[in-house]
Scaffold this active site. Sequence first.
Site, PDB file in Angstrom:
ATOM      1  CB  SER A  96      -0.967  -0.056   1.191  1.00  0.00           C
ATOM      2  OG  SER A  96      -2.011   0.867   1.044  1.00  0.00           O
ATOM      3  CG  ASP A 218      -7.387  -3.076  -3.483  1.00  0.00           C
ATOM      4  OD1 ASP A 218      -7.994  -2.416  -2.620  1.00  0.00           O
ATOM      5  OD2 ASP A 218      -6.149  -3.170  -3.520  1.00  0.00           O
ATOM      6  CG  HIS A 246      -5.500  -2.376   0.018  1.00  0.00           C
ATOM      7  ND1 HIS A 246      -5.052  -2.065  -1.261  1.00  0.00           N
ATOM      8  CD2 HIS A 246      -4.797  -1.575   0.868  1.00  0.00           C
ATOM      9  CE1 HIS A 246      -4.131  -1.124  -1.185  1.00  0.00           C
ATOM     10  NE2 HIS A 246      -3.944  -0.812   0.093  1.00  0.00           N
TER      11      HIS A 246
END
Length: 266
Positions: A96, A218, A246
């Site tokens: 991320s 996602d 995610h």
Amino acid sequence: MNNEIILRNNIKIFGKGTQPIVFAHGFGCDQNMWRFIEPAFEDDYQIILFDHVGSGNSDQSAYDYEKYSSLKGYADDLIAICEGLNLQRVIYVGHSVSSMIGVLSAAKRPDLFENLVLIGPSPCYINDDGYFGGFSREDIDELIETLESNYLGWSSFITPVIIGNSEKPEYSEELRNSFCNMNPEIAKHFARVTFLGDNREDLSKVSTPALIIQCHPDVIAPVQVGKYVHKQMPESRYELLDTSGHCPHLTAPEQVIHSIKTYLNN
């Protein structure tokens, strides 16, 4: 070896190999999120786990609001970790927001990194002219307003959305607990930096080969975003996993391991 950096970032070093793999967690998380992934690499690599300053068991007193007002502060920390531990030919695995921290680090110091693995990367969450980030500016403003007024409530709402696997509620619960364990003021600041950031122009500055790992659906980093990152990074490979959410390193670790190993062994 720099003990100050080791304490600041709660660094753990182990593994039987010599080439280092550095695992970097996402917003609201800590190094424990890699527990299903890193054992698969211990025999062949040196494993480096750490917590971003302000997260996990890092030195909270080292958190500087000015330094960490952009992701460059975290990128400087990553470079300092590599230098302080005398790491070379680093394989960097970032989840991320840590994907962009890796991008900034590799753009600044390409000599340190041999490969980047970017899981669910997003250079910009806000839709723009000809760019789809997944959220309108109003969406992000509302998200941040809710987060700042009721961080615990926001954490309970957002974590099942991030995990994206309703059949695995235990990971939503784990993520919620992780969010709630953060200092709320630091968490709010990090969230603003994460969700309001725009690192699109930094992608093309990276010459380090990269693997982009994406899931579908996602909500946080849609497929269009992953494909955009791939297009902007000339030395990248794109892989769409057969899973949603995610956080595939929690919900589908065997797929993530297979993807990384196949990439590194080719």
